[in-house]
Design a protein around this motif. Structure first.
Motif, PDB file in Angstrom:
ATOM      1  N   TYR A 127      11.027   4.658  -0.463  1.00 13.21           N
ATOM      2  CA  TYR A 127       9.921   3.902   0.112  1.00 13.21           C
ATOM      3  C   TYR A 127      10.339   2.691   0.958  1.00 13.21           C
ATOM      4  O   TYR A 127       9.911   2.577   2.106  1.00 13.21           O
ATOM      5  N   VAL A 128      11.162   1.806   0.422  1.00 10.71           N
ATOM      6  CA  VAL A 128      11.577   0.642   1.207  1.00 10.71           C
ATOM      7  C   VAL A 128      12.306   1.087   2.472  1.00 10.71           C
ATOM      8  O   VAL A 128      12.105   0.531   3.556  1.00 10.71           O
ATOM      9  N   SER A 129      13.139   2.119   2.345  1.00 11.27           N
ATOM     10  CA  SER A 129      13.838   2.644   3.523  1.00 11.27           C
ATOM     11  C   SER A 129      12.852   3.175   4.561  1.00 11.27           C
ATOM     12  O   SER A 129      13.055   3.015   5.771  1.00 11.27           O
ATOM     13  N   ASN A 169       7.718  12.699  -5.256  1.00  9.39           N
ATOM     14  CA  ASN A 169       7.508  11.784  -4.130  1.00  9.39           C
ATOM     15  C   ASN A 169       7.066  12.546  -2.875  1.00  9.39           C
ATOM     16  O   ASN A 169       7.551  12.309  -1.783  1.00  9.39           O
ATOM     17  N   TRP A 170       6.113  13.459  -3.064  1.00 10.70           N
ATOM     18  CA  TRP A 170       5.666  14.312  -1.970  1.00 10.70           C
ATOM     19  C   TRP A 170       4.870  13.557  -0.914  1.00 10.70           C
ATOM     20  O   TRP A 170       4.851  13.932   0.266  1.00 10.70           O
ATOM     21  N   MET A 171       4.204  12.464  -1.310  1.00 12.83           N
ATOM     22  CA  MET A 171       3.212  11.863  -0.425  1.00 12.83           C
ATOM     23  C   MET A 171       3.812  11.209   0.814  1.00 12.83           C
ATOM     24  O   MET A 171       3.215  11.230   1.889  1.00 12.83           O
ATOM     25  N   ILE A 172       5.015  10.644   0.694  1.00  7.25           N
ATOM     26  CA  ILE A 172       5.595   9.964   1.848  1.00  7.25           C
ATOM     27  C   ILE A 172       5.910  10.958   2.947  1.00  7.25           C
ATOM     28  O   ILE A 172       5.842  10.628   4.137  1.00  7.25           O
ATOM     29  N   LEU A 176       4.119  13.646   3.747  1.00  5.49           N
ATOM     30  CA  LEU A 176       2.857  13.872   4.440  1.00  5.49           C
ATOM     31  C   LEU A 176       2.479  12.674   5.303  1.00  5.49           C
ATOM     32  O   LEU A 176       2.039  12.821   6.455  1.00  5.49           O
ATOM     33  N   TYR A 177       2.660  11.475   4.783  1.00  3.33           N
ATOM     34  CA  TYR A 177       2.197  10.280   5.484  1.00  3.33           C
ATOM     35  C   TYR A 177       3.076   9.863   6.653  1.00  3.33           C
ATOM     36  O   TYR A 177       2.713   8.961   7.421  1.00  3.33           O
ATOM     37  N   TRP A 178       4.220  10.521   6.827  1.00  5.16           N
ATOM     38  CA  TRP A 178       4.987  10.301   8.054  1.00  5.16           C
ATOM     39  C   TRP A 178       4.155  10.678   9.276  1.00  5.16           C
ATOM     40  O   TRP A 178       4.360  10.165  10.361  1.00  5.16           O
ATOM     41  N   THR A 179       3.228  11.593   9.107  1.00  4.35           N
ATOM     42  CA  THR A 179       2.389  12.027  10.224  1.00  4.35           C
ATOM     43  C   THR A 179       1.147  11.153  10.393  1.00  4.35           C
ATOM     44  O   THR A 179       0.462  11.254  11.407  1.00  4.35           O
ATOM     45  N   ASN A 204       0.809  -1.220   0.000  1.00  6.62           N
ATOM     46  CA  ASN A 204       0.000   0.000   0.000  1.00  6.62           C
ATOM     47  C   ASN A 204       0.843   1.272   0.000  1.00  6.62           C
ATOM     48  O   ASN A 204       0.421   2.303  -0.527  1.00  6.62           O
ATOM     49  N   VAL A 205       2.030   1.209   0.592  1.00 10.76           N
ATOM     50  CA  VAL A 205       2.902   2.380   0.623  1.00 10.76           C
ATOM     51  C   VAL A 205       4.028   2.255  -0.394  1.00 10.76           C
ATOM     52  O   VAL A 205       4.139   3.062  -1.326  1.00 10.76           O
ATOM     53  N   ASN A 206       4.865   1.244  -0.230  1.00 12.37           N
ATOM     54  CA  ASN A 206       6.016   1.134  -1.119  1.00 12.37           C
ATOM     55  C   ASN A 206       5.619   1.077  -2.591  1.00 12.37           C
ATOM     56  O   ASN A 206       6.122   1.840  -3.424  1.00 12.37           O
ATOM     57  N   VAL A 207       4.705   0.167  -2.917  1.00 11.60           N
ATOM     58  CA  VAL A 207       4.343  -0.029  -4.324  1.00 11.60           C
ATOM     59  C   VAL A 207       3.393   1.059  -4.812  1.00 11.60           C
ATOM     60  O   VAL A 207       3.655   1.726  -5.830  1.00 11.60           O
ATOM     61  N   LEU A 208       2.287   1.290  -4.094  1.00 11.53           N
ATOM     62  CA  LEU A 208       1.273   2.236  -4.577  1.00 11.53           C
ATOM     63  C   LEU A 208       1.791   3.676  -4.546  1.00 11.53           C
ATOM     64  O   LEU A 208       1.614   4.432  -5.517  1.00 11.53           O
TER      65      LEU A 208
END
Length: 323
Positions: free
Chosen positions: A160-162, A75-78, A80-83, A60-64
């Protein structure tokens, strides 16, 4: 970025975690309504909650997120999703059928995590001028330029994997809190105090930084000299008080887990702290490349603690006295 573009990104950000959320809700519904032995799929989901969390994250995160990043060239979304991801993991662990926990400790940790998330989400949108996905993290932008045509596949691992290693790791205490049923004791309140201190320090530091950046932006628009360095407030005692506050929050969660007999969860925050130490180096190198602030920042480095707030050295005291 236009309002329409920001709105589209907000819709994407809202919809993107739904596959994992809906799957988990369907699993819970199936588990509660089923009177027959679980099928192999549902049995695996039941017996391996931590592995299932990693599967959710990978697909859901790494691939999508990666595919969306390729489509949008950002790659802005990661960022935001840290929160958001820690909150999602928290409620996943709390609602899993194998969960067992003290209800008061669970409620305390849930409230703390929501407060942390709201604070950091507010800071993110304030920094981005209340736009969604207007830009990606400058470190990713630099890597995009560095790797050129190979960035499309390198980004999958470096962005993403990191993040899976970091986020799953630092959220391990949230899993432990909902895996061990033990009455509250004094150490839980110590953990609460550390977490609240971390949230408060990060909040004040981010606000002071935001005000400083806003002021400099206005000075630049007016054609006036910008202030080269922020060395007031919490920034007088630490070059990165926001980082210190954030780390204090995660280490506070480790105290919850340590109190429950799982001190090994310090590994997650330790890896994250080591990564943040490298990020600190990158940030400071970036500061020194800006001519108008390089000299002031070199003095700042020599006289001010990196992370842990401490009194400035005598060199600053002498300089202040002379001026």
């Amino acid at each position: 970025m236009s309002r329409t573009g920001s709105l589209k990104n907000a819709v994407v950000a809202f919809l993107v975690p739904l596959p994992s959320i809906l799957f988990h809700l369907y699993f819970l519904s199936h588990f509660q309504s089923s009177t027959n032995p679980l099928s192999p799929l549902w049995s695996w989901c039941f017996h391996h909650p931590l592995l299932l969390a990693n599967v959710f994250f990978f697909f859901n995160v790494n691939v999508l997120f990666w595919l969306i990043g390729l489509i949008q060239s950002s790659n802005w979304m990661i960022d935001l999703y840290w929160t958001v991801i820690p909150v999602l993991l928290l409620h996943y662990y709390a609602t899993h059928p194998l969960a067992q926990f003290d209800p008061w400790r669970s409620k305390i940790v849930i409230v703390l995590t929501w407060v942390w998330s709201i604070r950091l989400t507010h800071s993110y949108f304030r920094r981005e001028n209340w736009r969604c996905g207007a830009r990606e993290d400058w470190r990713f932008a630099d890597l995009r330029l560095q790797y050129g045509k190979h960035w499309w596949w390198i980004s999958f691992f470096s962005v993403y994997v990191s993040q899976q290693i970091f986020l799953i790791g630092i959220c391990l205490p949230l899993y432990v809190v909902h895996s061990v049923d033990k009455p509250l004791n004094i150490w839980d309140f110590v953990a609460v105090g550390i977490c609240l201190c971390g949230i408060a320090i990060a909040c004040f530091a981010d606000t002071q930084l935001h005000n400083f950046v806003t002021r400099n932006t206005k000075l630049k628009e007016l054609g006036k000299p910008m202030v080269p360095n922020l060395d007031r407030g919490l920034w007088r005692y630490s070059r990165h008080p926001n980082y210190f506050g954030e780390q204090l929050w995660w280490w506070g969660l480790v105290v919850f887990a340590w109190n429950l007999g799982h001190g090994w969860t310090f590994v997650g925050p330790l890896i994250n702290s080591m990564c943040l130490a490298y990020v600190t180096l990158l940030v400071e190198q970036r500061m020194l490349k800006q001519e108008y602030r390089a000299e002031a920042y070199r003095l700042y480095q020599k006289t001010t603690s990196v992370w842990v707030p401490w009194f400035r050295s005598s060199a600053i005291a002498v300089k202040d006295k002379d001026t």
